[in-house]
Motif scaffolding. Structure first.
Motif, PDB file in Angstrom:
ATOM      1  N   LEU A  44       0.820  -1.096  -0.064  1.00  0.00           N
ATOM      2  CA  LEU A  44       0.124   0.079  -0.056  1.00  0.00           C
ATOM      3  C   LEU A  44       1.012   1.413   0.123  1.00  0.00           C
ATOM      4  O   LEU A  44       0.014   2.297  -0.124  1.00  0.00           O
ATOM      5  N   GLU A  45       2.170   0.967   0.222  1.00  0.00           N
ATOM      6  CA  GLU A  45       3.079   2.175   0.321  1.00  0.00           C
ATOM      7  C   GLU A  45       3.352   2.923  -0.857  1.00  0.00           C
ATOM      8  O   GLU A  45       3.203   1.997  -2.013  1.00  0.00           O
ATOM      9  N   THR A  46       3.220   4.136  -1.236  1.00  0.00           N
ATOM     10  CA  THR A  46       3.352   4.469  -2.646  1.00  0.00           C
ATOM     11  C   THR A  46       4.262   5.978  -2.462  1.00  0.00           C
ATOM     12  O   THR A  46       4.546   6.561  -1.499  1.00  0.00           O
ATOM     13  N   THR A  47       4.833   6.481  -3.589  1.00  0.00           N
ATOM     14  CA  THR A  47       5.735   7.502  -3.497  1.00  0.00           C
ATOM     15  C   THR A  47       4.856   9.083  -3.922  1.00  0.00           C
ATOM     16  O   THR A  47       5.598   9.981  -4.133  1.00  0.00           O
ATOM     17  N   GLU A  48       3.515   8.773  -3.765  1.00  0.00           N
ATOM     18  CA  GLU A  48       2.827   9.942  -4.246  1.00  0.00           C
ATOM     19  C   GLU A  48       1.619  10.069  -3.179  1.00  0.00           C
ATOM     20  O   GLU A  48       1.204   9.052  -2.538  1.00  0.00           O
ATOM     21  N   LEU A  49       1.282  11.319  -3.079  1.00  0.00           N
ATOM     22  CA  LEU A  49       0.027  11.529  -2.065  1.00  0.00           C
ATOM     23  C   LEU A  49      -0.818  12.337  -2.697  1.00  0.00           C
ATOM     24  O   LEU A  49      -0.432  13.472  -3.121  1.00  0.00           O
ATOM     25  N   ARG A  50      -2.009  11.629  -3.048  1.00  0.00           N
ATOM     26  CA  ARG A  50      -2.943  12.022  -3.985  1.00  0.00           C
ATOM     27  C   ARG A  50      -2.506  12.707  -5.268  1.00  0.00           C
ATOM     28  O   ARG A  50      -2.757  13.972  -5.196  1.00  0.00           O
ATOM     29  N   TRP A  58      10.584   9.643   0.699  1.00  0.00           N
ATOM     30  CA  TRP A  58       9.508   9.592   1.331  1.00  0.00           C
ATOM     31  C   TRP A  58       8.371   8.824   0.780  1.00  0.00           C
ATOM     32  O   TRP A  58       8.465   8.444  -0.464  1.00  0.00           O
ATOM     33  N   ARG A  59       7.521   8.050   1.781  1.00  0.00           N
ATOM     34  CA  ARG A  59       6.529   7.389   0.983  1.00  0.00           C
ATOM     35  C   ARG A  59       5.284   7.647   1.711  1.00  0.00           C
ATOM     36  O   ARG A  59       5.192   8.200   3.016  1.00  0.00           O
ATOM     37  N   ALA A  60       4.096   7.189   1.155  1.00  0.00           N
ATOM     38  CA  ALA A  60       2.986   7.481   1.690  1.00  0.00           C
ATOM     39  C   ALA A  60       2.183   6.213   1.948  1.00  0.00           C
ATOM     40  O   ALA A  60       2.173   5.371   0.916  1.00  0.00           O
ATOM     41  N   ARG A  61       1.639   6.121   3.015  1.00  0.00           N
ATOM     42  CA  ARG A  61       0.535   4.762   3.134  1.00  0.00           C
ATOM     43  C   ARG A  61      -0.778   5.534   3.590  1.00  0.00           C
ATOM     44  O   ARG A  61      -0.994   6.075   4.787  1.00  0.00           O
ATOM     45  N   GLY A  62      -1.622   5.619   2.496  1.00  0.00           N
ATOM     46  CA  GLY A  62      -2.703   6.355   2.794  1.00  0.00           C
ATOM     47  C   GLY A  62      -2.345   7.809   3.002  1.00  0.00           C
ATOM     48  O   GLY A  62      -1.799   8.511   2.081  1.00  0.00           O
ATOM     49  N   SER A  63      -3.017   8.545   3.888  1.00  0.00           N
ATOM     50  CA  SER A  63      -2.425   9.928   4.201  1.00  0.00           C
ATOM     51  C   SER A  63      -1.295  10.259   4.876  1.00  0.00           C
ATOM     52  O   SER A  63      -0.818  11.240   5.357  1.00  0.00           O
ATOM     53  N   LEU A  64      -0.810   8.946   5.384  1.00  0.00           N
ATOM     54  CA  LEU A  64       0.183   9.010   6.394  1.00  0.00           C
ATOM     55  C   LEU A  64       1.725   8.796   5.527  1.00  0.00           C
ATOM     56  O   LEU A  64       1.850   8.211   4.673  1.00  0.00           O
ATOM     57  N   LEU A  65       2.797   9.859   5.918  1.00  0.00           N
ATOM     58  CA  LEU A  65       3.762  10.186   4.967  1.00  0.00           C
ATOM     59  C   LEU A  65       4.809   9.610   6.118  1.00  0.00           C
ATOM     60  O   LEU A  65       4.886   9.758   7.192  1.00  0.00           O
ATOM     61  N   LEU A  66       5.740   8.616   5.521  1.00  0.00           N
ATOM     62  CA  LEU A  66       7.062   8.299   6.037  1.00  0.00           C
ATOM     63  C   LEU A  66       8.316   8.508   5.568  1.00  0.00           C
ATOM     64  O   LEU A  66       8.286   8.685   4.399  1.00  0.00           O
ATOM     65  N   ASP A 130      -5.242  15.813   4.577  1.00  0.00           N
ATOM     66  CA  ASP A 130      -6.497  15.518   4.035  1.00  0.00           C
ATOM     67  C   ASP A 130      -7.361  16.818   3.756  1.00  0.00           C
ATOM     68  O   ASP A 130      -8.242  16.673   3.012  1.00  0.00           O
ATOM     69  N   ARG A 131      -6.932  17.948   4.356  1.00  0.00           N
ATOM     70  CA  ARG A 131      -7.675  19.232   4.252  1.00  0.00           C
ATOM     71  C   ARG A 131      -7.697  19.884   3.075  1.00  0.00           C
ATOM     72  O   ARG A 131      -8.357  20.552   2.651  1.00  0.00           O
TER      73      ARG A 131
END
Length: 164
Positions: A44-50, A58-66, A130-131
């Motif tokens: 589920l981790e990706t290198t994009e956020l929306r 940086w990685r994204a898991r849903g709206s969580l950035l890691l 998310d906002r």
């Protein structure tokens, strides 16, 4: 060079944290080594956020950035800190990734001491992406927050994990 001694308030907090850690581990020995990820969750981790490309590493898991700095190693001992107002003083306005400073001059030394004692350092921030609705607003926020966290991490000079 000698290590700076953390202020007494920090030493007391560290001692209380060690006591709580011992109590928690003895009360819940079955949790040692437990992983909280389910099968397939890593995918589920990706290198994009929306649809906004994240900075390198940086990685994204849903709206969580890691993000991880200097390859932090797993540990049963965790020292977690809020970024804004605890580790760093940040301005609320603007999108400048350099608009921050150490909240207290001894922050790097305390983090180095905790790392030396075997703690995994985790930096948390409750910045909600998310906002934001437009890609440009998301990108501006990501550049600002990720930049500040990366700059802080380099200044702190210890392996750490960041969760936004």
């Amino acid at each position: 060079a000698s290590q700076a001694e953390p202020p007494s308030c920090c030493r007391e907090r560290m001692q209380r944290g060690k006591k709580r850690e011992r109590e928690a581990m003895s009360a819940a020995p079955a949790l040692k080594g437990t992983t909280w990820l389910t099968a397939g969750e890593e995918q589920l981790e990706t290198t994009e956020l929306r649809r906004v490309k994240l900075s390198a590493g940086w990685r994204a898991r849903g709206s969580l950035l890691l993000w991880e700095h200097l390859d932090p190693q797993p540990s049963t001992r965790i020292a977690a800190f809020d970024f804004d107002g605890c580790l760093a003083a940040t301005s609320l306005g603007g999108n400048d990734p350099n608009a921050w400073k150490m909240q207290f001059a001894h922050v790097p030394e305390v983090l180095k001491q905790l790392h030396k004692e075997g703690f995994k350092i985790v930096v948390l921030t409750n910045e909600s992406m998310d906002r934001f609705k437009s890609e440009q607003a998301i990108k501006s926020c990501v550049v600002k927050k990720c930049g500040r966290l990366e700059n802080f991490s380099r200044a702190a000079g210890v392996p750490l994990q960041v969760k936004v």
